[in-house]
Design a protein around this motif. Structure first.
Motif, PDB file in Angstrom:
ATOM      1  N   LEU A 107       0.711  -1.104   0.101  1.00  0.00           N
ATOM      2  CA  LEU A 107       0.031   0.026  -0.048  1.00  0.00           C
ATOM      3  C   LEU A 107       0.798   1.262   0.065  1.00  0.00           C
ATOM      4  N   PHE A 108       1.996   1.156   0.645  1.00  0.00           N
ATOM      5  CA  PHE A 108       2.974   2.440   0.870  1.00  0.00           C
ATOM      6  C   PHE A 108       3.475   2.694  -0.494  1.00  0.00           C
ATOM      7  N   GLU A 109       4.202   1.743  -0.784  1.00  0.00           N
ATOM      8  CA  GLU A 109       5.052   1.823  -2.064  1.00  0.00           C
ATOM      9  C   GLU A 109       4.140   2.159  -3.367  1.00  0.00           C
ATOM     10  N   LYS A 110       2.909   1.513  -3.669  1.00  0.00           N
ATOM     11  CA  LYS A 110       1.975   1.806  -4.632  1.00  0.00           C
ATOM     12  C   LYS A 110       1.297   3.264  -4.770  1.00  0.00           C
ATOM     13  N   THR A 111       0.968   3.858  -3.433  1.00  0.00           N
ATOM     14  CA  THR A 111       0.487   5.019  -3.260  1.00  0.00           C
ATOM     15  C   THR A 111       1.673   6.125  -3.488  1.00  0.00           C
ATOM     16  N   LYS A 112       2.772   5.715  -2.967  1.00  0.00           N
ATOM     17  CA  LYS A 112       3.908   6.774  -3.164  1.00  0.00           C
ATOM     18  C   LYS A 112       4.208   6.794  -4.745  1.00  0.00           C
ATOM     19  N   ALA A 113       3.949   5.769  -5.377  1.00  0.00           N
ATOM     20  CA  ALA A 113       4.576   5.865  -6.842  1.00  0.00           C
ATOM     21  C   ALA A 113       3.266   6.682  -7.579  1.00  0.00           C
ATOM     22  N   LEU A 114       2.189   7.127  -7.135  1.00  0.00           N
ATOM     23  CA  LEU A 114       1.308   7.960  -8.078  1.00  0.00           C
ATOM     24  C   LEU A 114       1.598   9.458  -7.948  1.00  0.00           C
ATOM     25  N   PRO A 115       1.171  10.087  -8.985  1.00  0.00           N
ATOM     26  CA  PRO A 115       1.839  11.448  -9.249  1.00  0.00           C
ATOM     27  C   PRO A 115       0.898  12.476  -8.458  1.00  0.00           C
ATOM     28  N   TRP A 116       0.927  12.378  -6.988  1.00  0.00           N
ATOM     29  CA  TRP A 116       0.225  13.293  -6.336  1.00  0.00           C
ATOM     30  C   TRP A 116       0.620  14.980  -6.121  1.00  0.00           C
ATOM     31  N   GLU A 117       1.817  15.177  -6.689  1.00  0.00           N
ATOM     32  CA  GLU A 117       2.049  16.716  -7.059  1.00  0.00           C
ATOM     33  C   GLU A 117       1.589  16.883  -8.193  1.00  0.00           C
ATOM     34  N   ASP A 118       0.910  16.222  -9.026  1.00  0.00           N
ATOM     35  CA  ASP A 118       0.296  16.818 -10.391  1.00  0.00           C
ATOM     36  C   ASP A 118      -1.206  17.429  -9.905  1.00  0.00           C
ATOM     37  N   PHE A 119      -1.739  17.119  -8.725  1.00  0.00           N
ATOM     38  CA  PHE A 119      -2.906  17.558  -8.120  1.00  0.00           C
ATOM     39  C   PHE A 119      -2.961  18.548  -6.773  1.00  0.00           C
ATOM     40  N   ILE A 120      -1.925  18.066  -5.921  1.00  0.00           N
ATOM     41  CA  ILE A 120      -1.907  18.766  -4.654  1.00  0.00           C
ATOM     42  C   ILE A 120      -0.673  19.735  -4.729  1.00  0.00           C
ATOM     43  N   PRO A 121      -0.998  20.837  -4.318  1.00  0.00           N
ATOM     44  CA  PRO A 121       0.198  21.891  -4.412  1.00  0.00           C
ATOM     45  C   PRO A 121       1.079  21.810  -3.068  1.00  0.00           C
ATOM     46  N   GLU A 122       2.039  22.253  -3.258  1.00  0.00           N
ATOM     47  CA  GLU A 122       2.975  22.567  -1.853  1.00  0.00           C
ATOM     48  C   GLU A 122       2.396  22.816  -0.604  1.00  0.00           C
ATOM     49  N   ASP A 123       1.326  23.604  -0.698  1.00  0.00           N
ATOM     50  CA  ASP A 123       0.505  24.242   0.513  1.00  0.00           C
ATOM     51  C   ASP A 123      -0.853  23.660   0.660  1.00  0.00           C
ATOM     52  N   GLY A 124      -1.021  22.396  -0.209  1.00  0.00           N
ATOM     53  CA  GLY A 124      -2.343  21.700   0.123  1.00  0.00           C
ATOM     54  C   GLY A 124      -2.865  21.174   1.222  1.00  0.00           C
ATOM     55  N   GLU A 125      -3.887  21.334   1.783  1.00  0.00           N
ATOM     56  CA  GLU A 125      -4.295  20.684   2.971  1.00  0.00           C
ATOM     57  C   GLU A 125      -4.960  19.161   2.536  1.00  0.00           C
ATOM     58  N   PHE A 126      -4.246  17.870   2.940  1.00  0.00           N
ATOM     59  CA  PHE A 126      -4.949  16.985   2.391  1.00  0.00           C
ATOM     60  C   PHE A 126      -5.217  15.849   3.599  1.00  0.00           C
ATOM     61  N   PRO A 127      -6.127  15.913   4.400  1.00  0.00           N
ATOM     62  CA  PRO A 127      -6.572  14.738   5.292  1.00  0.00           C
ATOM     63  C   PRO A 127      -6.735  13.417   4.408  1.00  0.00           C
ATOM     64  N   VAL A 128      -6.604  12.391   5.135  1.00  0.00           N
ATOM     65  CA  VAL A 128      -6.982  11.284   4.519  1.00  0.00           C
ATOM     66  C   VAL A 128      -8.116  10.446   5.289  1.00  0.00           C
ATOM     67  N   ILE A 129      -9.303  10.144   4.883  1.00  0.00           N
ATOM     68  CA  ILE A 129     -10.163   9.341   5.160  1.00  0.00           C
ATOM     69  C   ILE A 129     -10.217   7.953   4.581  1.00  0.00           C
ATOM     70  N   GLY A 130     -10.850   6.936   5.217  1.00  0.00           N
ATOM     71  CA  GLY A 130     -10.664   5.708   4.597  1.00  0.00           C
ATOM     72  C   GLY A 130     -12.155   4.434   4.852  1.00  0.00           C
ATOM     73  N   LYS A 131     -11.880   3.462   4.207  1.00  0.00           N
ATOM     74  CA  LYS A 131     -12.956   2.354   4.369  1.00  0.00           C
ATOM     75  C   LYS A 131     -12.214   1.100   3.724  1.00  0.00           C
ATOM     76  N   SER A 132     -12.561   0.040   4.658  1.00  0.00           N
ATOM     77  CA  SER A 132     -12.097  -1.427   3.861  1.00  0.00           C
ATOM     78  C   SER A 132     -13.224  -2.221   4.136  1.00  0.00           C
ATOM     79  N   VAL A 133     -13.584  -3.093   2.960  1.00  0.00           N
ATOM     80  CA  VAL A 133     -14.527  -3.885   2.865  1.00  0.00           C
ATOM     81  C   VAL A 133     -14.061  -5.325   2.082  1.00  0.00           C
ATOM     82  N   LYS A 134     -14.161  -6.460   3.062  1.00  0.00           N
ATOM     83  CA  LYS A 134     -13.743  -7.894   2.712  1.00  0.00           C
ATOM     84  C   LYS A 134     -12.307  -7.776   2.219  1.00  0.00           C
ATOM     85  N   SER A 135     -11.167  -6.921   2.694  1.00  0.00           N
ATOM     86  CA  SER A 135      -9.872  -6.927   2.622  1.00  0.00           C
ATOM     87  C   SER A 135      -9.011  -7.419   3.570  1.00  0.00           C
TER      88      SER A 135
END
Length: 376
Positions: A74-102
């Motif tokens: 989960l960590f490595e594949k998330t880190k490989a995504l281009p987050w900087e294309d969407f979230i700027p340097e000063d962006g506020e980015f809380p993380v919410i989640g859910k998990s079903v049958k995983s």
């Protein structure tokens, strides 16, 4: 213009309605799945879909999707995504989640791992060694795990799309605006046909009918999380709002009535309609259903009456359903659409429905009973 993949989330049973709305906006490259419609478009779709989608719950920006059975994966594949294309340097980015049958069932752990992975990625891309201040625009990230497949999105809507901004008062069991719009969309009602909701409560169904009737964008009077995003030039929001203004048909004459036995709900409905910018466009009446007396042919009744789930209400609700059936016997050209969880509805109404559709009102299983009138 940058291409993006968007997800319009939908309540169970409404996916096809949401898909039709997305197509009507011109986005035809779409896939319909349980609870969501996935489509590709350029970034102009973010303002347009938020403003126009009447039956979707939210519009989310898809960042990536992959299998994840371990926290390292989960960590490595998330880190490989281009987050900087969407979230700027000063962006506020809380993380919410859910998990079903995983395999990864601890939501709090998944959230913290995704947050850490995004931070690590952005530190490298932005050349930052200290903490991110997160003082800028809001980007709510969601990690959703289903059968070990992780979907990472950013919410473009902010508060849910059912929050149109006009509901300043409500009753005990208010109907979501998105579901109210869907009930109307599931009929053949057109703005030049009479429309009545005899159990209008706080007025949601008649108000949504008026917005549809005059082609007023449901999100016109509210704000969205993505209005301040750097990936969407501000002029795109201005253009989307101008388009909504140009497409509204304020001259469309409507014959819409909302009635309720409770005079307090009629006052609430009037206030909500004024807040929606509809003024006196809807006719509000305190009335019991047995007094229904339509003056025109080929009308529509679309309603979400009380269900009688509380023991003390059952007799009263049973009588309402019987009274509605008796009243409508005299108006065979009228079509009647009723949403209820009461399984005895057809017996009480006195007629088997032409068609039934299973829907959920929140977590309540309901049927949408549809009686097609004979046009005259």
């Amino acid at each position: 213009m940058r291409q993006v993949t968007l997800i319009a989330t939908a309540a169970m049973g409404l996916e096809s309605i949401v898909a039709n709305e997305v197509r009507d906006l011109g986005y035809t490259d779409l896939t319909v799945e349980n609870g969501r419609v996935i489509f590709t478009a350029d970034v102009t779709a973010i303002p347009r879909c938020n403003l126009w989608l009447r039956t979707a719950d939210r519009v989310k920006l898809l960042i990536g999707q992959f299998e994840a059975k371990s926290f390292d994966e989960l960590f490595e594949k998330t880190k490989a995504l281009p987050w900087e294309d969407f979230i700027p340097e000063d962006g506020e980015f809380p993380v919410i989640g859910k998990s079903v049958k995983s395999t990864l069932f601890s939501v709090s752990d998944c959230q913290s791992i995704v947050k850490k992975a995004i931070v690590e990625r952005m530190k490298i891309k932005y050349g930052i060694t200290s903490w991110f201040e997160e003082s800028g625009a809001f980007y709510r990230v969601e990690i959703a795990l289903l059968k070990d497949v992780a979907t990472l999105t950013i919410d473009t809507s902010g508060v849910g799309l059912h929050k149109r901004g006009y509901r300043i008062g409500q009753g005990d069991a208010p109907l979501k605006e998105t579901l109210a719009a869907a009930l109307i969309k599931l009929t053949n009602w057109k703005p030049d046909y009479p429309f009545v909701d005899p159990f209008c409560g706080s007025g949601t169904i008649p108000i949504e009918a008026a917005l549809i009737g005059q082609n007023i964008a449901p999100g016109f009077n509210r704000e969205f999380a993505s209005e301040n995003w750097s990936i969407i030039p501000s002029n795109l929001w201005e253009k989307a709002l101008e388009e909504a203004e140009d497409l509204a048909n304020y001259d469309q004459v409507l014959d819409i009535t909302g009635s309720d036995i409770d005079h307090r709900m009629i006052e609430v409905s009037k206030d909500n309609a004024i807040e929606a910018g509809l003024g006196d466009l809807v006719d509000w009446k305190q009335m019991q259903v047995s007094d229904l007396n339509p003056k025109k042919n080929n009308g529509y009744i679309i309603s979400n009456p009380p269900y009688g789930e509380r023991l003390g209400d059952k007799k009263e609700v049973d009588k309402m359903y019987k009274d509605l059936g008796l009243a409508m016997q005299s108006y065979p050209s009228w079509s009647v659409y009723v949403l209820t969880s009461n399984e005895d509805f057809e017996t009480l109404y006195g007629l088997k429905a032409t068609k039934k559709r299973k829907l959920f009102n929140g977590f309540i299983k309901t049927d949408y009973y549809q009686y097609f009138g004979k046009r005259v």
